[in-house]
Design a protein around this motif. Structure first.
Motif, PDB file in Angstrom:
ATOM      1  N   GLN A   1       0.854  -1.180   0.000  1.00 19.67           N
ATOM      2  CA  GLN A   1       0.000   0.000   0.000  1.00 19.67           C
ATOM      3  C   GLN A   1       0.894   1.235   0.000  1.00 19.67           C
ATOM      4  O   GLN A   1       1.840   1.327   0.784  1.00 19.67           O
ATOM      5  N   VAL A   2       0.564   2.180  -0.916  1.00 17.61           N
ATOM      6  CA  VAL A   2       1.401   3.348  -1.133  1.00 17.61           C
ATOM      7  C   VAL A   2       0.517   4.583  -1.246  1.00 17.61           C
ATOM      8  O   VAL A   2      -0.517   4.547  -1.926  1.00 17.61           O
ATOM      9  N   LEU A   3       0.919   5.668  -0.610  1.00 13.83           N
ATOM     10  CA  LEU A   3       0.287   6.961  -0.823  1.00 13.83           C
ATOM     11  C   LEU A   3       1.080   7.649  -1.929  1.00 13.83           C
ATOM     12  O   LEU A   3       2.297   7.825  -1.800  1.00 13.83           O
ATOM     13  N   VAL A   4       0.408   7.993  -3.027  1.00 11.67           N
ATOM     14  CA  VAL A   4       1.078   8.631  -4.163  1.00 11.67           C
ATOM     15  C   VAL A   4       0.535  10.051  -4.275  1.00 11.67           C
ATOM     16  O   VAL A   4      -0.673  10.243  -4.420  1.00 11.67           O
ATOM     17  N   GLN A   5       1.449  11.024  -4.198  1.00 14.21           N
ATOM     18  CA  GLN A   5       1.057  12.430  -4.258  1.00 14.21           C
ATOM     19  C   GLN A   5       1.541  13.036  -5.569  1.00 14.21           C
ATOM     20  O   GLN A   5       2.665  12.786  -6.001  1.00 14.21           O
ATOM     21  N   PHE A   6       0.670  13.844  -6.191  1.00 17.55           N
ATOM     22  CA  PHE A   6       0.955  14.448  -7.493  1.00 17.55           C
ATOM     23  C   PHE A   6       0.882  15.971  -7.375  1.00 17.55           C
ATOM     24  O   PHE A   6      -0.135  16.505  -6.935  1.00 17.55           O
TER      25      PHE A   6
ATOM     26  N   GLU B   1      -2.692  -6.773  -9.493  1.00 20.30           N
ATOM     27  CA  GLU B   1      -3.813  -5.852  -9.498  1.00 20.30           C
ATOM     28  C   GLU B   1      -3.502  -4.610  -8.672  1.00 20.30           C
ATOM     29  O   GLU B   1      -2.748  -4.668  -7.707  1.00 20.30           O
ATOM     30  N   GLU B   2      -4.127  -3.494  -9.076  1.00 15.65           N
ATOM     31  CA  GLU B   2      -4.023  -2.246  -8.320  1.00 15.65           C
ATOM     32  C   GLU B   2      -5.435  -1.739  -8.033  1.00 15.65           C
ATOM     33  O   GLU B   2      -6.274  -1.689  -8.928  1.00 15.65           O
ATOM     34  N   ILE B   3      -5.676  -1.367  -6.782  1.00 17.82           N
ATOM     35  CA  ILE B   3      -6.930  -0.731  -6.405  1.00 17.82           C
ATOM     36  C   ILE B   3      -6.570   0.682  -5.982  1.00 17.82           C
ATOM     37  O   ILE B   3      -5.737   0.881  -5.097  1.00 17.82           O
ATOM     38  N   VAL B   4      -7.179   1.663  -6.654  1.00 18.19           N
ATOM     39  CA  VAL B   4      -6.878   3.073  -6.419  1.00 18.19           C
ATOM     40  C   VAL B   4      -8.036   3.712  -5.674  1.00 18.19           C
ATOM     41  O   VAL B   4      -9.198   3.540  -6.060  1.00 18.19           O
ATOM     42  N   TYR B   5      -7.717   4.483  -4.649  1.00 14.58           N
ATOM     43  CA  TYR B   5      -8.689   5.323  -3.953  1.00 14.58           C
ATOM     44  C   TYR B   5      -8.142   6.743  -4.008  1.00 14.58           C
ATOM     45  O   TYR B   5      -7.034   7.006  -3.509  1.00 14.58           O
ATOM     46  N   VAL B   6      -8.862   7.654  -4.638  1.00 15.13           N
ATOM     47  CA  VAL B   6      -8.400   9.038  -4.747  1.00 15.13           C
ATOM     48  C   VAL B   6      -8.681   9.745  -3.421  1.00 15.13           C
ATOM     49  O   VAL B   6      -9.829   9.832  -2.988  1.00 15.13           O
ATOM     50  N   VAL B   7      -7.623  10.230  -2.808  1.00 11.27           N
ATOM     51  CA  VAL B   7      -7.693  10.863  -1.499  1.00 11.27           C
ATOM     52  C   VAL B   7      -7.962  12.365  -1.630  1.00 11.27           C
ATOM     53  O   VAL B   7      -8.695  12.944  -0.830  1.00 11.27           O
ATOM     54  N   GLU B   8      -7.363  12.973  -2.667  1.00 11.48           N
ATOM     55  CA  GLU B   8      -7.416  14.429  -2.801  1.00 11.48           C
ATOM     56  C   GLU B   8      -7.298  14.803  -4.272  1.00 11.48           C
ATOM     57  O   GLU B   8      -6.568  14.161  -5.023  1.00 11.48           O
ATOM     58  N   GLY B   9      -8.013  15.829  -4.694  1.00 14.21           N
ATOM     59  CA  GLY B   9      -7.853  16.390  -6.028  1.00 14.21           C
ATOM     60  C   GLY B   9      -8.583  15.630  -7.116  1.00 14.21           C
ATOM     61  O   GLY B   9      -9.517  14.860  -6.862  1.00 14.21           O
TER      62      GLY B   9
ATOM     63  N   LEU C   1      -7.746  13.273 -10.597  1.00 15.85           N
ATOM     64  CA  LEU C   1      -6.750  12.513 -11.336  1.00 15.85           C
ATOM     65  C   LEU C   1      -7.384  11.859 -12.552  1.00 15.85           C
ATOM     66  O   LEU C   1      -8.464  11.276 -12.451  1.00 15.85           O
ATOM     67  N   GLU C   2      -6.700  11.963 -13.684  1.00 17.60           N
ATOM     68  CA  GLU C   2      -7.164  11.323 -14.914  1.00 17.60           C
ATOM     69  C   GLU C   2      -6.339  10.060 -15.140  1.00 17.60           C
ATOM     70  O   GLU C   2      -5.113  10.109 -15.141  1.00 17.60           O
ATOM     71  N   TYR C   3      -7.045   8.941 -15.330  1.00 22.20           N
ATOM     72  CA  TYR C   3      -6.406   7.646 -15.557  1.00 22.20           C
ATOM     73  C   TYR C   3      -6.642   7.241 -17.000  1.00 22.20           C
ATOM     74  O   TYR C   3      -7.789   7.187 -17.448  1.00 22.20           O
ATOM     75  N   ALA C   4      -5.563   6.957 -17.706  1.00 20.89           N
ATOM     76  CA  ALA C   4      -5.654   6.496 -19.091  1.00 20.89           C
ATOM     77  C   ALA C   4      -5.174   5.046 -19.120  1.00 20.89           C
ATOM     78  O   ALA C   4      -3.970   4.782 -19.077  1.00 20.89           O
ATOM     79  N   LEU C   5      -6.122   4.111 -19.150  1.00 20.41           N
ATOM     80  CA  LEU C   5      -5.806   2.687 -19.213  1.00 20.41           C
ATOM     81  C   LEU C   5      -5.808   2.251 -20.672  1.00 20.41           C
ATOM     82  O   LEU C   5      -6.659   2.714 -21.449  1.00 20.41           O
ATOM     83  N   GLU C   6      -4.877   1.364 -21.038  1.00 19.73           N
ATOM     84  CA  GLU C   6      -4.785   0.907 -22.422  1.00 19.73           C
ATOM     85  C   GLU C   6      -6.140   0.431 -22.927  1.00 19.73           C
ATOM     86  O   GLU C   6      -6.903  -0.198 -22.199  1.00 19.73           O
TER      87      GLU C   6
ATOM     88  N   ALA D   1      -3.797  13.259  -4.675  1.00 15.40           N
ATOM     89  CA  ALA D   1      -3.178  12.085  -4.048  1.00 15.40           C
ATOM     90  C   ALA D   1      -4.089  10.884  -4.193  1.00 15.40           C
ATOM     91  O   ALA D   1      -5.312  11.017  -4.246  1.00 15.40           O
ATOM     92  N   GLU D   2      -3.461   9.716  -4.286  1.00 14.73           N
ATOM     93  CA  GLU D   2      -4.196   8.454  -4.321  1.00 14.73           C
ATOM     94  C   GLU D   2      -3.595   7.502  -3.309  1.00 14.73           C
ATOM     95  O   GLU D   2      -2.402   7.564  -3.016  1.00 14.73           O
ATOM     96  N   LEU D   3      -4.446   6.625  -2.788  1.00 12.21           N
ATOM     97  CA  LEU D   3      -3.996   5.507  -1.982  1.00 12.21           C
ATOM     98  C   LEU D   3      -4.035   4.306  -2.911  1.00 12.21           C
ATOM     99  O   LEU D   3      -5.108   3.903  -3.370  1.00 12.21           O
ATOM    100  N   ALA D   4      -2.868   3.778  -3.258  1.00 14.43           N
ATOM    101  CA  ALA D   4      -2.774   2.657  -4.179  1.00 14.43           C
ATOM    102  C   ALA D   4      -2.496   1.387  -3.387  1.00 14.43           C
ATOM    103  O   ALA D   4      -1.547   1.330  -2.604  1.00 14.43           O
ATOM    104  N   THR D   5      -3.348   0.386  -3.585  1.00 12.50           N
ATOM    105  CA  THR D   5      -3.162  -0.912  -2.949  1.00 12.50           C
ATOM    106  C   THR D   5      -2.892  -1.918  -4.048  1.00 12.50           C
ATOM    107  O   THR D   5      -3.685  -2.053  -4.979  1.00 12.50           O
ATOM    108  N   TYR D   6      -1.746  -2.574  -3.963  1.00 15.70           N
ATOM    109  CA  TYR D   6      -1.321  -3.528  -4.977  1.00 15.70           C
ATOM    110  C   TYR D   6      -1.368  -4.934  -4.407  1.00 15.70           C
ATOM    111  O   TYR D   6      -0.905  -5.165  -3.288  1.00 15.70           O
ATOM    112  N   ILE D   7      -1.878  -5.867  -5.172  1.00 15.51           N
ATOM    113  CA  ILE D   7      -1.809  -7.287  -4.838  1.00 15.51           C
ATOM    114  C   ILE D   7      -0.969  -7.894  -5.949  1.00 15.51           C
ATOM    115  O   ILE D   7      -1.442  -8.071  -7.077  1.00 15.51           O
TER     116      ILE D   7
END
Length: 135
Positions: free
Chosen positions: A52-57, A71-79, A81-86, A118-124
């Motif tokens: 689990q990682v807090l990612v700040q932009f 897998e990644e589960i994203v929770y947007v904490v603040e602001g 964010l635009e996600y461009a998935l293939e 910011a996002e809280l990213a949880t990776y499995i």
């Protein structure tokens, strides 16, 4: 009543101390993106772990196209964010929104708001593989 308050205060103090001892964040900053490692733990599934990682932009910053070995589960904490998935149109998420990114999916993330995001990213993910693979 006073005893109950003292016990609650003691629990909060001890709990805060334990949280700080466990978290011990490892920080990495790259071009306006800061990653703070919060948790890394083995799972009951052999060869897999949760991270689990807090990612700040910073405003306007783009995390380049990349993928993860799980897998990644994203929770947007603040602001915003635009996600461009293939193979999919970009999607903009606001604070409180969530997104599931399947294993190996190439994606990029951009702060499209006027302030920090910011996002809280949880990776499995598979153990012993690089967490981020730049494409």
């Amino acid at each position: 009543m006073e005893t109950a308050r003292m016990m609650v205060a003691a629990v909060l103090i001890v709990g805060t101390g334990l949280t700080l001892a466990v978290a011990q964040p490892e920080e990495a900053r790259l071009g306006g993106v800061q990653r703070i490692d919060l948790l890394r733990n083995d799972l009951s599934i052999s060869g897999r772990e949760v991270i689990q990682v807090l990612v700040q932009f910073a405003p306007g910053v783009v995390a380049p196209r990349h993928s993860h070995p799980g897998e990644e589960i994203v929770y947007v904490v603040e602001g915003s964010l635009e996600y461009a998935l293939e193979s999919k149109p970009p999607v903009t998420l606001e604070a409180g929104d969530v997104l599931f990114i399947p294993k190996g999916t190439t994606h990029a993330v951009k702060n499209v708001g006027s302030g920090n995001a910011a996002e809280l990213a949880t990776y499995i993910v598979e153990k012993n593989k690089p967490l981020v693979v730049i494409k």
